[in-house]
Design a protein around this motif. Structure first.
Motif, short mmCIF file in Angstrom:
data_model
loop_
_atom_site.label_atom_id
_atom_site.label_comp_id
_atom_site.label_asym_id
_atom_site.label_seq_id
_atom_site.Cartn_x
_atom_site.Cartn_y
_atom_site.Cartn_z
N ASP A 171 -54.34 41.54 3.75
CA ASP A 171 -55.33 40.50 3.54
C ASP A 171 -56.52 40.71 4.48
OD1 ASP A 171 -56.52 37.68 4.21
OD2 ASP A 171 -55.42 37.43 2.32
N SER B 10 -52.47 39.65 -7.14
CA SER B 10 -52.71 39.97 -5.73
C SER B 10 -52.17 41.35 -5.37
CB SER B 10 -52.08 38.93 -4.82
OG SER B 10 -52.20 39.32 -3.46
N ARG C 85 -49.51 40.65 -2.11
CA ARG C 85 -48.25 39.94 -2.24
C ARG C 85 -47.19 40.86 -2.82
NH1 ARG C 85 -48.73 33.85 -4.51
NH2 ARG C 85 -46.50 34.30 -4.70
N ASP D 5 -53.20 34.43 -8.37
CA ASP D 5 -52.71 35.08 -7.16
C ASP D 5 -51.35 35.70 -7.38
OD1 ASP D 5 -53.03 35.72 -4.39
OD2 ASP D 5 -51.60 34.14 -3.89
N ASP E 165 -44.50 40.07 -4.10
CA ASP E 165 -43.88 39.49 -5.28
C ASP E 165 -44.82 39.36 -6.46
OD1 ASP E 165 -45.47 37.54 -4.13
OD2 ASP E 165 -44.06 35.90 -4.52
N SER E 166 -46.05 39.87 -6.36
CA SER E 166 -46.99 39.75 -7.48
C SER E 166 -46.66 40.77 -8.56
CB SER E 166 -48.42 39.95 -7.00
OG SER E 166 -48.69 41.32 -6.75
#
Length: 331
Positions: A111, A52, A55, A48, A57-58
């Protein structure tokens, strides 16, 4: 199902939410369930954070924001990208990770649980529309992955989405991690993409194939059994939402930049891994009427469900047999 049988089933399985979807874990040794679950949870958390699209922060989000600059990424995202680009090469671009902008323009920009469900007043997605056609067309060959330098470069204006391969790949990784941790046979389902590892139960792993992995055992479908490998199901029925007055779904045709229209309702495929099975199911939805002969040529067992309820099977997939309702409920 008897009370004893139900207790045994519960001691060998667990279900929870991760990666925006449902996770199911089964083990052949109930004493190893918690240890195996811990391994699966750690693996999915790492996936994740790396992969992702939702996100900020991914690592994937950082690569998508780089506007054409090469960015350093970790080994997990590098592997996920190599899997996605392999899928594109194997399917001549029908499974393309560069459809991220098309998905965003179709409304899938958060999401899935946050999207508006379709209503009776919504209409199917058009074959092509300025509303959902990306300004930069999908082109997987334009993505540069440099494993030696541990960098990835996504062309400016293009966004990656790994949904067509990453969940199944995560299931394969999680199954291996759980089997290693528990020292037993395991089955891991990530959003209906199913991977197995280690010795199967004596009667094999029983799997209910339906339109939607969230359905209960009473849903229309077929119960099959596997001893190894993976099973994947892709459907134009399950993951739908409302956007701009139309019903959208998540399988994009890279040639149009829009959700696939005239195709199968649901396709299930068995393969040596969940990853390969999922590549095949997604490509089959995009290829529509050409899918059965393509799957047969690959020697992949598959079940293709048409919107009128007709079922086509290839590659030795077992024939559907009518099951009493009480048996379906007991699965």
């Amino acid at each position: 199902m008897s009370e004893l049988a139900e207790l045994r089933a519960r001691s060998r399985s667990a279900a929870w939410q991760a990666l925006g979807t449902g996770i199911v874990l089964r083990v052949s040794d109930p004493a190893m369930l918690e240890r195996a679950r811990g391994a699966v949870e750690r693996e999915l958390a790492a996936v994740d954070l790396a992969c992702s699209r939702f996100r900020a922060d991914s690592e994937l989000s950082r690569a998508n924001r780089a506007e054409g600059r090469a960015v350093s990424v970790g080994p997990l995202l590098l592997e996920a990208l190599e899997v996605a680009l392999r899928a594109a090469a194997l399917t001549d671009g029908d499974v393309d990770p560069t459809v991220g902008r098309a998905l965003e323009l179709a409304g899938y920009d958060r999401d899935f649980r946050e999207l508006s469900p379709p209503t009776a007043q919504t209409t199917p997605p058009p074959p092509r529309s300025s509303l959902i056609s990306a300004s930069v067309r999908a082109d997987w060959r334009a993505v540069a992955v440099d494993r030696a330098r541990a960098t990835v470069r996504v062309p400016a204006g293009m966004h990656l989405d790994l949904g067509a391969s990453a969940k199944a790949w995560a299931a394969d990784r999680a199954a291996r991690a759980a089997a290693d941790a528990g020292g037993c046979g395991v089955l891991v389902s990530v959003g209906g993409d199913i991977a197995t590892c280690g010795p199967a139960p004596e009667s094999g792993w029983r799997i209910r194939v339906t339109d939607d992995h969230r359905s209960d055992a009473a849903a229309e479908g077929q119960t099959i059994s596997i001893r190894s490998g993976g099973i994947a199901t892709s459907s134009t029925m399950a993951r739908r939402w409302q956007h701009a007055g139309r019903t959208m779904h998540h399988i994009i045709d890279p040639a149009t930049g829009a959700p696939v229209r005239a195709s199968w309702r649901t396709v299930s495929v068995a393969a040596a891994s969940a990853t390969d099975a999922n590549i095949a199911t997604t490509a089959a939805i995009v290829r529509a009427s050409a899918a059965p002969s393509w799957l047969a040529g690959l020697g992949l067992p598959a079940r293709l469900l048409a919107w009128n309820g007709e079922i086509t099977t290839v590659g030795g997939w077992p024939a559907d047999r009518a099951e009493p309702a009480e048996r379906r409920l007991a699965q």
